[in-house]
Scaffold this motif. Structure first.
Motif: not given
Length: 77
Positions: A35-40
């Protein structure tokens, strides 16, 4: 699916204005199953910006949920 630039930050904007109250969450899975780090980021106008950086070329699976439910057409490949 979306065009993914390798090593560059990508942004997806989700328009949740008509969806009512809730949170947008996102997971981005790499071709090898990681999984890739995601910012929402929630914007004041009811849209959400999803930021991530793809570390390698290949087929990514992007799952976007609103209030825990997949949005239309999610997951994206």
């Amino acid at each position: 699916g979306p065009t993914i630039q390798i090593g560059e930050q990508t942004v997806i904007t989700v328009d949740a204005k008509a969806a009512g109250k809730g949170k947008v969450t996102c997971t981005v899975c790499t071709p090898d199953g990681g999984e890739v780090d995601v910012d929402v980021v929630e914007n004041e106008d009811g849209t959400f910006d999803i930021f991530y950086t793809a570390p390698q070329p290949g087929k990514y699976v992007i799952c976007v949920r609103f209030g825990g439910e997949h949005i239309p057409n999610s997951p994206f490949q």
